[in-house]
Design a protein around this motif. Structure first.
Motif, mmCIF file in Angstrom:
data_model
loop_
_atom_site.group_PDB
_atom_site.id
_atom_site.type_symbol
_atom_site.label_atom_id
_atom_site.label_comp_id
_atom_site.label_asym_id
_atom_site.label_seq_id
_atom_site.Cartn_x
_atom_site.Cartn_y
_atom_site.Cartn_z
ATOM 1 N N SER A 1 2.745 -12.376 -1.639
ATOM 2 C CA SER A 1 4.125 -12.469 -2.150
ATOM 3 C C SER A 1 4.195 -12.749 -3.645
ATOM 4 C CB SER A 1 4.898 -13.556 -1.395
ATOM 5 O OG SER A 1 5.039 -13.203 -0.047
ATOM 6 N N GLY A 2 3.328 -13.560 -4.169
ATOM 7 C CA GLY A 2 3.379 -13.906 -5.588
ATOM 8 C C GLY A 2 2.447 -13.092 -6.459
ATOM 9 N N ASN A 3 1.870 -12.041 -5.930
ATOM 10 C CA ASN A 3 0.880 -11.266 -6.679
ATOM 11 C C ASN A 3 1.370 -9.825 -6.845
ATOM 12 O OD1 ASN A 3 -1.390 -9.943 -7.653
ATOM 13 N ND2 ASN A 3 -2.800 -11.079 -6.342
ATOM 14 N N PRO A 4 1.974 -9.501 -8.013
ATOM 15 C CA PRO A 4 2.532 -8.161 -8.201
ATOM 16 C C PRO A 4 1.490 -7.037 -8.126
ATOM 17 C CG PRO A 4 2.998 -9.547 -10.121
ATOM 18 C CD PRO A 4 2.235 -10.374 -9.144
ATOM 19 N N VAL A 5 0.258 -7.330 -8.523
ATOM 20 C CA VAL A 5 -0.788 -6.300 -8.459
ATOM 21 C C VAL A 5 -1.077 -5.931 -7.006
ATOM 22 C CG1 VAL A 5 -3.216 -5.805 -8.950
ATOM 23 C CG2 VAL A 5 -1.828 -6.977 -10.653
ATOM 24 N N MET A 6 -1.217 -6.920 -6.166
ATOM 25 C CA MET A 6 -1.491 -6.652 -4.755
ATOM 26 C C MET A 6 -0.272 -6.040 -4.058
ATOM 27 S SD MET A 6 -4.564 -7.313 -4.596
ATOM 28 C CE MET A 6 -5.150 -7.497 -2.949
ATOM 29 N N GLN A 7 0.918 -6.452 -4.467
ATOM 30 C CA GLN A 7 2.133 -5.850 -3.903
ATOM 31 C C GLN A 7 2.194 -4.357 -4.247
ATOM 32 O OE1 GLN A 7 5.053 -8.342 -5.811
ATOM 33 N NE2 GLN A 7 5.289 -9.633 -3.992
ATOM 34 N N GLY A 8 1.898 -4.032 -5.481
ATOM 35 C CA GLY A 8 1.879 -2.627 -5.902
ATOM 36 C C GLY A 8 0.799 -1.834 -5.200
ATOM 37 N N TRP A 9 -0.377 -2.457 -5.035
ATOM 38 C CA TRP A 9 -1.477 -1.782 -4.353
ATOM 39 C C TRP A 9 -1.121 -1.509 -2.892
ATOM 40 C CZ3 TRP A 9 -5.078 1.453 -4.635
ATOM 41 C CH2 TRP A 9 -6.139 1.511 -3.733
ATOM 42 N N ALA A 10 -0.473 -2.468 -2.240
ATOM 43 C CA ALA A 10 -0.075 -2.296 -0.842
ATOM 44 C C ALA A 10 0.911 -1.136 -0.690
ATOM 45 C CB ALA A 10 0.544 -3.583 -0.302
ATOM 46 N N MET A 11 1.813 -0.991 -1.651
ATOM 47 C CA MET A 11 2.799 0.085 -1.586
ATOM 48 C C MET A 11 2.199 1.440 -1.933
ATOM 49 S SD MET A 11 5.887 -0.888 -0.745
ATOM 50 C CE MET A 11 6.991 0.313 -1.432
ATOM 51 N N SER A 12 1.282 1.485 -2.886
ATOM 52 C CA SER A 12 0.846 2.773 -3.422
ATOM 53 C C SER A 12 -0.537 3.229 -2.970
ATOM 54 C CB SER A 12 0.874 2.720 -4.950
ATOM 55 O OG SER A 12 -0.035 1.743 -5.419
ATOM 56 N N CYS A 13 -1.260 2.420 -2.225
ATOM 57 C CA CYS A 13 -2.624 2.814 -1.855
ATOM 58 C C CYS A 13 -2.658 4.079 -0.998
ATOM 59 C CB CYS A 13 -3.349 1.662 -1.159
ATOM 60 S SG CYS A 13 -2.620 1.156 0.412
ATOM 61 N N ALA A 14 -1.579 4.367 -0.291
ATOM 62 C CA ALA A 14 -1.547 5.593 0.526
ATOM 63 C C ALA A 14 -1.629 6.840 -0.346
ATOM 64 C CB ALA A 14 -0.289 5.628 1.381
ATOM 65 N N LEU A 15 -1.200 6.744 -1.605
ATOM 66 C CA LEU A 15 -1.269 7.903 -2.496
ATOM 67 C C LEU A 15 -2.708 8.336 -2.757
ATOM 68 C CD1 LEU A 15 1.529 7.058 -5.057
ATOM 69 C CD2 LEU A 15 1.568 8.760 -3.244
ATOM 70 N N ILE A 16 -3.633 7.382 -2.775
ATOM 71 C CA ILE A 16 -5.050 7.721 -2.929
ATOM 72 C C ILE A 16 -5.479 8.594 -1.754
ATOM 73 C CG2 ILE A 16 -7.398 6.783 -3.067
ATOM 74 C CD1 ILE A 16 -5.659 6.153 -5.517
ATOM 75 N N GLY A 17 -5.061 8.211 -0.558
ATOM 76 C CA GLY A 17 -5.368 9.012 0.629
ATOM 77 C C GLY A 17 -4.695 10.375 0.586
ATOM 78 N N CYS A 18 -3.443 10.428 0.114
ATOM 79 C CA CYS A 18 -2.748 11.715 -0.006
ATOM 80 C C CYS A 18 -3.495 12.647 -0.946
ATOM 81 C CB CYS A 18 -1.329 11.513 -0.528
ATOM 82 S SG CYS A 18 -0.194 10.818 0.653
ATOM 83 N N LEU A 19 -3.962 12.115 -2.039
ATOM 84 C CA LEU A 19 -4.724 12.919 -2.998
ATOM 85 C C LEU A 19 -5.995 13.454 -2.353
ATOM 86 C CD1 LEU A 19 -5.034 13.878 -5.950
ATOM 87 C CD2 LEU A 19 -6.221 11.735 -6.394
ATOM 88 N N ALA A 20 -6.723 12.587 -1.664
ATOM 89 C CA ALA A 20 -7.964 13.013 -1.005
ATOM 90 C C ALA A 20 -7.672 14.025 0.100
ATOM 91 C CB ALA A 20 -8.696 11.799 -0.427
ATOM 92 N N GLY A 21 -6.633 13.779 0.894
ATOM 93 C CA GLY A 21 -6.290 14.698 1.974
ATOM 94 C C GLY A 21 -5.892 16.063 1.459
ATOM 95 N N ALA A 22 -5.086 16.094 0.408
ATOM 96 C CA ALA A 22 -4.673 17.372 -0.165
ATOM 97 C C ALA A 22 -5.864 18.111 -0.766
ATOM 98 C CB ALA A 22 -3.594 17.147 -1.217
ATOM 99 N N ALA A 23 -6.784 17.360 -1.386
ATOM 100 C CA ALA A 23 -7.968 17.986 -1.975
ATOM 101 C C ALA A 23 -8.896 18.569 -0.908
ATOM 102 C CB ALA A 23 -8.728 16.967 -2.827
ATOM 103 N N LEU A 24 -8.976 17.915 0.235
ATOM 104 C CA LEU A 24 -9.851 18.381 1.313
ATOM 105 C C LEU A 24 -9.212 19.440 2.214
ATOM 106 C CD1 LEU A 24 -11.383 14.991 2.492
ATOM 107 C CD2 LEU A 24 -12.577 16.850 1.334
ATOM 108 N N SER A 25 -7.900 19.563 2.160
ATOM 109 C CA SER A 25 -7.206 20.409 3.130
ATOM 110 C C SER A 25 -7.637 21.877 3.054
ATOM 111 C CB SER A 25 -5.698 20.290 2.963
ATOM 112 O OG SER A 25 -5.290 20.812 1.718
#
Length: 159
Positions: A46-70
């Motif tokens: 709750s008090g860590n903006p870096v971890m909050q941002g990572w929790a919200m945006s980490c799926a984009l790393i997977g989207c990038l990998a999935g699109a690259a492998l598709s």
């Protein structure tokens, strides 16, 4: 348009499949945003903006990998099998994200879900580009030209 017969059932299924790809991506963002007040205190970020941002945006790393492998996976296993695999990955990742007992597992499952979404988005493009529902070659060429024009407009409109 006399003489042209379209397989309406097939055409509707193609539309449904393509809509589902976009829906999954948007749905993931809406759900994670709605769950934010619950998972942040649960994982103690709750008090860590870096971890909050990572929790919200980490799926984009997977989207990038999935699109690259598709493309490679589609060539190797076929477009339909790719979409089935992506759906299974997304289901597995959704269940895992909901059952995650640590922040590390949460992030791993979010990235896995992103891979599923990336595979679906990349796979839909290949699935739709074949245009099996369109039997008239001239219509296929017109649609391909329209899509190329749309891509060029979008490229030029980007800041």
């Amino acid at each position: 348009m006399t003489g042209n017969k379209y397989n309406t059932k097939y055409l509707l299924s193609i539309c449904l499949i393509s809509a589902m790809g976009g829906l999954l991506f948007g749905y993931d963002w809406v759900v994670i945003g709605g769950a934010k007040p619950f998972y942040e205190p649960f994982f103690g970020i709750s008090g860590n903006p870096v971890m909050q941002g990572w929790a919200m945006s980490c799926a984009l790393i997977g989207c990038l990998a999935g699109a690259a492998l598709s493309g490679w996976l589609s060539d190797r296993f076929g477009r339909k099998n790719l979409l089935i695999l992506a759906a299974l990955i997304f289901i597995f990742a959704s269940l895992g994200t909901g059952a995650a007992s640590s922040f590390m597992l949460f992030v791993i499952f979010r990235i896995s879900g992103g891979i599923g979404i990336g595979l679906i988005i990349g796979g839909i493009v290949g699935y739709l580009s074949k245009g099996k529902a369109i039997k008239n070659e001239q219509k296929k060429k017109e649609i391909e030209a329209l899509l190329k024009e749309k891509a060029a407009l979008e490229k030029n409109a980007a800041p």
